[in-house]
Design an enzyme around this catalytic site. Structure first.
Site, short mmCIF file in Angstrom:
data_model
loop_
_atom_site.label_atom_id
_atom_site.label_comp_id
_atom_site.label_asym_id
_atom_site.label_seq_id
_atom_site.Cartn_x
_atom_site.Cartn_y
_atom_site.Cartn_z
N PRO A 103 -50.45 -26.39 -4.21
CA PRO A 103 -50.69 -25.31 -5.16
C PRO A 103 -51.13 -25.87 -6.51
O PRO A 103 -50.62 -26.90 -6.95
CB PRO A 103 -49.33 -24.62 -5.28
CG PRO A 103 -48.47 -25.18 -4.22
CD PRO A 103 -49.07 -26.45 -3.73
N GLY A 105 -51.71 -25.88 -10.63
CA GLY A 105 -51.30 -25.35 -11.94
C GLY A 105 -49.92 -24.73 -12.00
O GLY A 105 -49.67 -23.87 -12.84
N LEU A 108 -46.68 -28.91 -10.01
CA LEU A 108 -46.50 -29.80 -8.86
C LEU A 108 -47.47 -30.99 -8.93
O LEU A 108 -47.84 -31.57 -7.91
CB LEU A 108 -46.67 -29.01 -7.55
CG LEU A 108 -45.60 -27.93 -7.36
CD1 LEU A 108 -45.93 -27.05 -6.16
CD2 LEU A 108 -44.20 -28.54 -7.19
N SER A 110 -50.66 -31.19 -9.86
CA SER A 110 -52.00 -31.04 -9.29
C SER A 110 -53.06 -31.78 -10.12
O SER A 110 -54.02 -32.30 -9.56
CB SER A 110 -52.38 -29.57 -9.12
OG SER A 110 -52.27 -28.88 -10.33
N ALA A 112 -52.66 -34.62 -11.81
CA ALA A 112 -52.56 -36.06 -11.49
C ALA A 112 -53.09 -36.32 -10.09
O ALA A 112 -53.82 -37.30 -9.86
CB ALA A 112 -51.11 -36.52 -11.61
N ALA A 113 -52.76 -35.44 -9.13
CA ALA A 113 -53.26 -35.62 -7.76
C ALA A 113 -54.78 -35.50 -7.73
O ALA A 113 -55.47 -36.26 -7.03
CB ALA A 113 -52.62 -34.57 -6.83
N ASP A 154 -46.10 -38.10 -13.92
CA ASP A 154 -46.86 -37.50 -12.82
C ASP A 154 -47.75 -38.51 -12.12
O ASP A 154 -47.69 -38.68 -10.91
CB ASP A 154 -47.73 -36.33 -13.32
CG ASP A 154 -46.92 -35.08 -13.54
OD1 ASP A 154 -45.70 -35.21 -13.76
OD2 ASP A 154 -47.49 -33.98 -13.51
#
Ligand code: PMV
Length: 315
Positions: A103, A105, A108, A110, A112-113, A154
């Site tokens: 998911p 924003g 979790l 996102s 950085a991933a 993160d």
């Protein structure tokens, strides 16, 4: 746009804060881990690149060019930086698609991933493998474009794929927490009211009114994070669940929970989770529940109530 084959790829997991969000800003330890869900970047060669496509970003998806001379928005700047970090020019013939089940924003990891998957995908296209140091520099620079002043937590979790005990400070300190048992986690989420920066600023204003009381609370949250690390190492799921509940109570006392966060944790507990808490900045966003017995039931109950939810593992 025209396309022509050849495929390279990179991937990165999301992150979840298990203990210690917000109190970490006040010098206390936090524990964060890589998630079983993440983002992937696929890179194709094309003759009118570079293009970056993120089908699930925003309501209609996003397709951007890298910024030239600082023009364009944050995503264009991030793309230009990733191309430069991987020795690709701003007219390189590549078309990158970043997508996955993480998911976006809701706290979790996102961004950085996204940064790490993009850098890994472009490096793969170049036949390079980026060192930890280089990935970390690139991801930090991209996170800085999106968030201003990232703590480093993160992208460090996302790059290592580990569970980490983290102390902020002049120089951030990380220690790996080796999990004694894998964690079956249900994540539910809802849009956030405002940014992480706003949530941190709002808590600071509350703390400035009652510094002694809040500092005591932050100290208790820090001790709880250390107890959480020990329970994670011991693989004691029952105790981890109870510590999730306690941490959530403290976060509620900090004023960062929302009616949606409260509803998610209560639903998860009543559907059999061992414990549940909000994760990240709060005021909406994601909540996590430790659900070893019937995780699909917990997902179902949360979805029936209108929340997005998925089952994942932290190892
Ligand atoms: O929701 P996220 O992933 O932005 O996490 C925020 C964590 C905080 O402790 C609230 C802020 C911070 O910088 O550590």
């Amino acid at each position: 746009m025209s396309m022509s084959g050849s495929l390279a790829a990179g991937a990165a997991p999301g992150k979840v804060i298990l203990f210690g969000e917000h109190s970490v800003v006040y010098g206390q330890p936090a524990i964060a881990a890589a998630l079983g869900h993440g983002l992937g970047a696929t890179v194709e060669s094309c003759d009118d690149g570079p293009w970056l496509r993120i089908p699930r970003w925003g309501s209609e998806g996003l397709e951007v060019r890298p910024s030239v001379d600082g023009k364009g928005d944050a995503m264009c700047s991030a793309f230009a930086l990733a191309l430069r970090m991987t020795d690709l020019s701003l007219d390189a013939g590549v078309r990158v698609t970043v997508d996955g089940q993480l998911p976006l924003g809701v706290g979790l990891g996102s961004s950085a991933a996204f940064a790490v998957a993009l850098l890994r995908g472009l490096a793969d296209q170049q036949g390079q493998q980026l060192s930890h140091q280089r990935l970390s520099e690139g991801a930090e620079a991209i996170e800085r474009i999106f968030h201003g002043n990232p703590s480093g937590l993160d992208h460090t979790v996302v790059i290592t794929g580990q569970c980490l005990h983290f102390n902020r400070g002049e120089t951030p300190r990380f220690r790996e927490v080796q999990l004694g048992a894998e964690l079956p986690i249900v994540i539910a989420w809802t849009p956030r009211a405002g940014t992480t920066r706003e949530a941190v600023a709002q808590l600071k204003a509350r703390r400035d009114q009652c510094p002694v009381e809040y500092d005591e609370l932050f100290g208790a949250m820090g001790r709880l994070a250390d107890a959480g690390a020990a329970a994670l190492e011991a693989g004691d799921l029952q105790r981890i669940g109870t510590l999730f509940d306690l941490n959530h109570g403290y976060l509620n006392a900090c004023g960062v929970s929302s009616p949606a966060n409260e509803k998610m944790v209560h639903l998860a507990r009543s559907a059999g989770a061992l414990g549940a808490k909000l994760t990240g900045a709060g005021r909406g966003g994601a909540s996590i529940a430790l659900a070893p017995d019937d995780p699909n039931r917990v997902v179902e109950v949360l979805r029936e109530a209108g929340f997005d939810a998925l089952f994942t593992t932290v190892r």
